[in-house]
Design an enzyme around this catalytic site. Structure first.
Site, PDB file in Angstrom:
ATOM      1  N   ASP A 162      79.369 -33.781 112.487  1.00 46.34           N
ATOM      2  CA  ASP A 162      78.853 -34.757 113.444  1.00 46.34           C
ATOM      3  C   ASP A 162      79.819 -35.092 114.565  1.00 46.34           C
ATOM      4  OD1 ASP A 162      76.810 -34.850 111.584  1.00 46.34           O
ATOM      5  OD2 ASP A 162      76.688 -37.037 111.580  1.00 46.34           O
ATOM      6  N   HIS A 178      76.220 -42.192 120.701  1.00 48.71           N
ATOM      7  CA  HIS A 178      76.570 -42.711 119.374  1.00 48.71           C
ATOM      8  C   HIS A 178      76.452 -44.219 119.299  1.00 48.71           C
ATOM      9  CE1 HIS A 178      78.472 -42.640 115.394  1.00 48.71           C
ATOM     10  NE2 HIS A 178      78.172 -41.359 115.407  1.00 48.71           N
ATOM     11  N   HIS A 225      82.814 -34.472 109.978  1.00 45.45           N
ATOM     12  CA  HIS A 225      82.915 -34.719 111.424  1.00 45.45           C
ATOM     13  C   HIS A 225      83.869 -33.734 112.083  1.00 45.45           C
ATOM     14  CE1 HIS A 225      81.300 -38.468 109.811  1.00 45.45           C
ATOM     15  NE2 HIS A 225      80.808 -38.699 111.020  1.00 45.45           N
TER      16      HIS A 225
HETATM   17 ZN   LIG Z   1      78.158 -39.784 114.057  1.00 43.71          ZN
END
Ligand SMILES: [Zn+2]
Length: 284
Positions: free
Chosen positions: A103, A158, A250
C-alpha cells in the site's frame, strides 16, 4: 476546626482537579494527529503520514478483527463478491492462494526494491496505489503493471476520513485516482479499492458498488507502517499467514527498509508453502 479543615481539603481537591484537567488537556494537545493528511493539509511526499490503521473509535468496522454491527450499516450496499471484513470487504482471496498487497505507493525508493524481490522469486502481488503518488511516479505504475502485478485504488491522498465525507466527494476522489492510474498505464485494470486506514463506511461501500470496485481489506497485518523492524514484521506474517490470506504491507509512506528485509526473508518460505497470486482482475 472541622469546618475549616474540610473547606481546606475541598479547596485542595478543586485545585488538584483543575491542575489535572490542565495537564490532561496539555497532554492531548501534545499528541500528534496520527493521520495528519486526513485534514487535507498538504505535506511533503516523503513525510511518514500513511498507515492503514484506523482511528479505533471512529470507525466500528475499521479493523480486520472487528465485524460490522449490522444495525450500524443499514444502507450498506451489497457488494459482490462479498467478504467477511468490515461491511463485507474482502479479507481472504477466496482460494488457497495467498495475496501479498503493498500500500501507499508508488515510491521511488521502496517500490523498485519490492518489485525486484518479487521478480527474483517469480511472485506477483497487488499494489494499492495512492493517486498523488501515481501522478508523481507514473513510470513506477507502468513497471508494476508490466511485471504482472495487479492494482488497487487507494484513494487520492490517503484521507482516512474520506468515508465520512459526502458521497459526491468520495466518488470524485476514487474516480480521480482511477483516472490517474489509467493515465499512467492505460491498459491497467482497476477492480479493487482499499479504504485508507481500513476506515470503511457505508458511503464508501456504496461508492465502490457504484464504480464497480471490490472493497479490499486484509486479514494479516504486521503493522509494518509503524516500522517495528524486519524481525517483528517477519514473525507476525509467518505466524498468521495461511491459505487464502491477504497480507497487508507497505511500499511507501516512510522508512520501509524493515518491510523490504522482512520480505526478503519471507519470500523463500512463502513460495514453498503457498501459491502466491495477485488479486485477480478480468481481461481488458
Ligand atoms: Zn494506506
Amino acid at each position: 476546626m472541622r469546618g475549616p479543615t474540610l473547606r481546606a481539603a475541598g479547596l485542595v481537591t478543586v485545585v488538584l482537579a483543575g491542575l489535572l484537567g490542565s495537564a490532561f488537556a496539555l497532554g492531548r494537545s501534545l499528541v500528534p494527529d496520527p493521520h495528519p493528511s486526513a485534514a487535507g493539509v498538504a505535506t511533503p511526499l516523503t513525510a511518514t503520514r500513511y498507515g492503514d490503521q484506523p482511528p479505533s473509535t471512529d470507525f466500528p468496522g475499521g479493523t480486520a478483527s472487528a465485524r460490522p454491527i449490522p444495525d450500524a450499516a443499514p444502507d450498506a450496499a451489497p457488494v459482490e463478491p462479498g467478504g467477511d471484513g468490515p461491511y463485507g470487504a474482502l479479507v481472504t482471496t477466496g482460494s488457497a492462494a495467498v495475496a501479498l498487497t503493498f500500500d501507499d505507493g508508488p515510491d521511488p525508493r521502496w517500490t523498485p526494491q519490492v518489485l525486484a524481490l518479487l521478480a527474483q522469486y517469480g511472485v506477483q502481488a497487488t499494489f494499492c496505489v495512492v493517486g498523488e503518488n501515481v501522478q508523481a511516479h507514473p513510470d513506477l505504475v507502468r513497471s508494476i503493471v508490466a511485471e504482472g502485478h495487479t492494482l488497487c485504488n487507494h484513494s487520492w491522498n490517503h484521507d482516512v476520513r474520506l468515508g465520512k465525507r459526502s458521497p459526491a466527494m468520495i466518488r470524485a476522489d476514487l474516480l480521480r485516482t482511477s483516472d490517474a492510474i489509467l493515465a499512467a498505464a492505460p491498459d491497467a485494470r482497476i477492480e479493487y479499492y482499499r479504504q485508507p486506514g481500513g476506515a470503511w463506511t457505508p458511503s464508501v461501500m456504496s461508492a465502490c458498488a457504484d464504480l464497480d470496485l471490490t472493497p479490499l481489506h486484509w486479514n494479516v497485518d504486521p503493522s509494518d507502517w509503524k516500522a517495528p523492524g524486519a524481525t517483528a514484521i517477519e514473525a507476525l506474517v509467518r505466524s498468521q499467514v495461511g491459505p487464502g490470506a491477504i497480507v497487508l504491507m507497505h511500499d511507501a509512506g516512510g522508512d520501509r527498509s524493515g518491510t523490504v528485509s522482512a520480505l526478503q526473508r519471507l519470500l523463500p518460505e512463502l513460495v514453498f508453502r503457498f501459491e502466491l497470486a495477485p488479486l485477480p482482475v478480468g481481461s481488458p
